[in-house]
Write a protein that holds these residues in place. Sequence first.
Motif, mmCIF file in Angstrom:
data_model
loop_
_atom_site.group_PDB
_atom_site.id
_atom_site.type_symbol
_atom_site.label_atom_id
_atom_site.label_comp_id
_atom_site.label_asym_id
_atom_site.label_seq_id
_atom_site.Cartn_x
_atom_site.Cartn_y
_atom_site.Cartn_z
ATOM 1 N N ASP A 144 0.835 -1.209 0.000
ATOM 2 C CA ASP A 144 0.000 0.000 0.000
ATOM 3 C C ASP A 144 0.867 1.255 0.000
ATOM 4 N N ALA A 145 1.947 1.248 0.801
ATOM 5 C CA ALA A 145 2.836 2.411 0.858
ATOM 6 C C ALA A 145 3.539 2.621 -0.475
ATOM 7 N N ILE A 146 3.963 1.546 -1.115
ATOM 8 C CA ILE A 146 4.640 1.652 -2.409
ATOM 9 C C ILE A 146 3.695 2.199 -3.466
ATOM 10 N N ALA A 147 2.469 1.697 -3.478
ATOM 11 C CA ALA A 147 1.494 2.155 -4.474
ATOM 12 C C ALA A 147 1.210 3.644 -4.329
ATOM 13 N N LYS A 148 1.217 4.147 -3.104
ATOM 14 C CA LYS A 148 0.879 5.553 -2.871
ATOM 15 C C LYS A 148 1.989 6.507 -3.322
ATOM 16 N N VAL A 149 3.249 6.071 -3.274
ATOM 17 C CA VAL A 149 4.348 6.983 -3.609
ATOM 18 C C VAL A 149 4.914 6.734 -5.000
ATOM 19 N N THR A 150 4.419 5.691 -5.670
ATOM 20 C CA THR A 150 4.926 5.406 -7.009
ATOM 21 C C THR A 150 4.321 6.374 -8.010
ATOM 22 N N GLY A 151 5.204 6.992 -8.804
ATOM 23 C CA GLY A 151 4.736 7.878 -9.869
ATOM 24 C C GLY A 151 4.844 7.184 -11.203
ATOM 25 N N GLY A 152 5.815 7.632 -12.027
ATOM 26 C CA GLY A 152 6.024 7.020 -13.318
ATOM 27 C C GLY A 152 6.936 5.820 -13.214
ATOM 28 N N PRO A 153 7.294 5.255 -14.389
ATOM 29 C CA PRO A 153 8.146 4.064 -14.404
ATOM 30 C C PRO A 153 9.506 4.285 -13.758
ATOM 31 N N SER A 154 10.026 5.532 -13.854
ATOM 32 C CA SER A 154 11.343 5.796 -13.264
ATOM 33 C C SER A 154 11.254 6.336 -11.852
ATOM 34 N N ASP A 155 10.049 6.444 -11.354
ATOM 35 C CA ASP A 155 9.849 6.982 -10.008
ATOM 36 C C ASP A 155 9.637 5.808 -9.051
ATOM 37 N N GLN A 156 10.748 5.208 -8.637
ATOM 38 C CA GLN A 156 10.691 3.987 -7.842
ATOM 39 C C GLN A 156 11.138 4.259 -6.408
ATOM 40 N N PRO A 157 10.322 3.885 -5.413
ATOM 41 C CA PRO A 157 10.737 4.016 -4.005
ATOM 42 C C PRO A 157 11.683 2.877 -3.632
ATOM 43 N N ASN A 158 12.959 3.061 -3.958
ATOM 44 C CA ASN A 158 13.920 1.959 -3.869
ATOM 45 C C ASN A 158 13.989 1.303 -2.497
ATOM 46 N N ASP A 159 14.037 2.119 -1.455
ATOM 47 C CA ASP A 159 14.189 1.547 -0.110
ATOM 48 C C ASP A 159 12.956 0.745 0.299
ATOM 49 N N LEU A 160 11.785 1.215 -0.091
ATOM 50 C CA LEU A 160 10.567 0.455 0.200
ATOM 51 C C LEU A 160 10.558 -0.863 -0.570
ATOM 52 N N LEU A 161 11.033 -0.819 -1.809
ATOM 53 C CA LEU A 161 11.094 -2.047 -2.600
ATOM 54 C C LEU A 161 12.061 -3.047 -1.969
ATOM 55 N N ASP A 162 13.198 -2.530 -1.459
ATOM 56 C CA ASP A 162 14.147 -3.413 -0.767
ATOM 57 C C ASP A 162 13.509 -4.046 0.465
ATOM 58 N N GLN A 163 12.790 -3.240 1.226
ATOM 59 C CA GLN A 163 12.136 -3.758 2.432
ATOM 60 C C GLN A 163 11.128 -4.845 2.064
ATOM 61 N N ARG A 164 10.400 -4.614 0.990
ATOM 62 C CA ARG A 164 9.398 -5.601 0.582
ATOM 63 C C ARG A 164 10.055 -6.904 0.125
ATOM 64 N N ASP A 165 11.120 -6.783 -0.674
ATOM 65 C CA ASP A 165 11.799 -7.991 -1.142
ATOM 66 C C ASP A 165 12.413 -8.775 0.014
ATOM 67 N N GLN A 166 12.918 -8.053 1.001
ATOM 68 C CA GLN A 166 13.481 -8.739 2.161
ATOM 69 C C GLN A 166 12.391 -9.459 2.944
ATOM 70 N N LEU A 167 11.213 -8.871 3.034
ATOM 71 C CA LEU A 167 10.090 -9.540 3.697
ATOM 72 C C LEU A 167 9.707 -10.818 2.960
ATOM 73 N N VAL A 168 9.743 -10.770 1.614
ATOM 74 C CA VAL A 168 9.440 -11.973 0.837
ATOM 75 C C VAL A 168 10.500 -13.039 1.098
ATOM 76 N N ASN A 169 11.757 -12.622 1.183
ATOM 77 C CA ASN A 169 12.826 -13.573 1.510
ATOM 78 C C ASN A 169 12.602 -14.208 2.881
ATOM 79 N N GLU A 170 12.248 -13.380 3.860
ATOM 80 C CA GLU A 170 11.997 -13.898 5.207
ATOM 81 C C GLU A 170 10.789 -14.831 5.211
ATOM 82 N N LEU A 171 9.760 -14.492 4.432
ATOM 83 C CA LEU A 171 8.579 -15.347 4.346
ATOM 84 C C LEU A 171 8.939 -16.720 3.808
ATOM 85 N N ASN A 172 9.867 -16.775 2.849
ATOM 86 C CA ASN A 172 10.264 -18.052 2.269
ATOM 87 C C ASN A 172 11.026 -18.931 3.251
#
Length: 656
Positions: A182-210
Amino acid sequence: MGTDLLNIGKSGLLAAQVGMATTGHNISNSNVDGYNRQVVVQGAGPAQGSGGSFIGSGTQVVEVKRFYDNFLASQVRAAQSSNSSLDAYNTQISQIDNMMADPGTGVSPAMQNFFNGVQAINANPGSTPARQAMLSSANSLASSFQAMAQRLNDIGQGVNEEITSNVSAINSYGQQLAQINDAIAKVTGGPSDQPNDLLDQRDQLVNELNKYVKATATPGDNNTINISIGSGQPLVVGNKSFQLAATPSLTDPARVEVGYVSGNNHVTILPEKSLDGGSLGGLMSFRSETLDQVQNSLGRVAIGITSSFNAQHVLGQDQGGAPGSNFFTTPPVTVSADARNNPTSTTTVTATISDPSKLTTSDYDVKYDGTNFVVARQSDGQTTVINPYPQTVPQTIDGVDYSISGAAAQGDDFVVQPTKSGAYAMGVALSDPTKIAVAAPITTNNPGTNTGGAKISPGSVDKNYLTPGNALTAPLTLTYTKGSNSLAGFPPAQAVTVTNAGVATVYPAGTASIPFHAGDNINFGGVNVSFTGTPGDQDKFTVGPNSSGVGDNRNAALLGALQTSNVLDGGKTTFQGAYAQTVSFVGNKTREVQANNAASSTLLTQITAQQQSVSGVNLDEEAANLLKYQQAYQAAGKVMQIASQLFSVLLSLGGG
């Protein structure tokens, strides 16, 4: 001109600032799990036309790019899931392996000590100390089975607690992923407007989930991801998370299963094999593949001992001349009804063990399909239809008699566990040493007045001797007639079976005389006798009840022979052999899991290193970048300084 140069220098100065900030961010987060290094992507500013030429306007920061390889990240998640699964499996199975590997303790030496006690009575049937020692070793044997079964139950309870803990962790990660989506969707703009740190946090959560369960991530709307587990059950969809539930089994309340919570808090139990990967998958696999197998195998050995020993013991005679009774308590077959069965159903399923030699180590499902009850062996899915239904007599399947009664309803489901409680419920039924049935209930005699050289065997009895009316109450005299080469005098109400070289011939009840042949086994009413030598005409042989069997050890010899008899696996395996198979299974499975675990750990290390070579922070590289951006910053500042000087010259010229 000075103004343009000032703007060019300013753009370079700002770009260098962003570069130094990004480099500093990389250095600061170099030890943060899941962080992917970032780089500044610069582009030239729009050129301005001047006298047929185009003059650049400086630089601009196009994006701060995250170095992320989705393919490598997916491989890391898969390797992590597999490694965590094997870690959990190895932790659990090692407990059983350590318990069963010690040759000085446990069931195997207890079995040997027990049968040593039986042989001691066989050698000295009238000895009270020998009888007491046998009872003591029998209680030690039962205690050994009970202790090992209790330890396996404790491991099972530990698995239940681990499953519950894993489910809670999975639900927590699902909620966190939905929130960060939800936080990523709210701050995402165009294709080059990526919230990098939030994406890292999300990917790490997926890793922990696995680490807990194999989770598959797929792209969602507006830069979100969707997470599914099991056989495709969604755990996260956009900013919404779903829940798992650790719930008691519908057929075994002592067993925790995993359910999927859908609308109206409805819980659907997930098949154990669908939850592969992660520590949860490892726990489920361990329980279904190893723990259940070992519990049932141990129970089968216990049931084999108790059933066969009891079957022979009741054919003996105790020190007071009374018939033998059950030596061991007989564990019941566990039958559980599914809690979802139709409440209108009055179906009752009972199961009793009739032939221990045919027992398997599997549990069984008994289901009503609307027409028939079908018994399915869980280990391989083999099915047997109860026929006829309604039953007239119990139907035997794999050594178990199934009796089903009542009015069935569509979907009725029962689980039958013939051997699971065999070891846990094992006990000794006798406490009085005089009640041990060492003697045989019959005796035979060759009168000294016989003229021939034939001898009748000491005789033995089988289970048919226990049929009402078959037990001998008075001596029976068999007379040989030379002219017809036959024996007469058998009970007129009993058929006589003569077995020669494995071929049986049955003579109906009332047959006046039976052909004689030395070495044949003759059976009537459960009594077995044979002859050697050649009898004389009218020689007589007596068979009667044993009225003085204090020194008789014939039944003790048969009890002791059970130790080396192939009782289990369809008459192919001894008790010690079956237990050794269980120990071997655990040892081999442990080695297999340990080898796979070591390989998966190496693979995880290699794939992680490969992923980090792309996405990880290299401090040497970042130090070089820092110097590069520092120099760029200083150079851009020099450009601005020169532009300022030029602008001052222009002002002075205008003032002159």
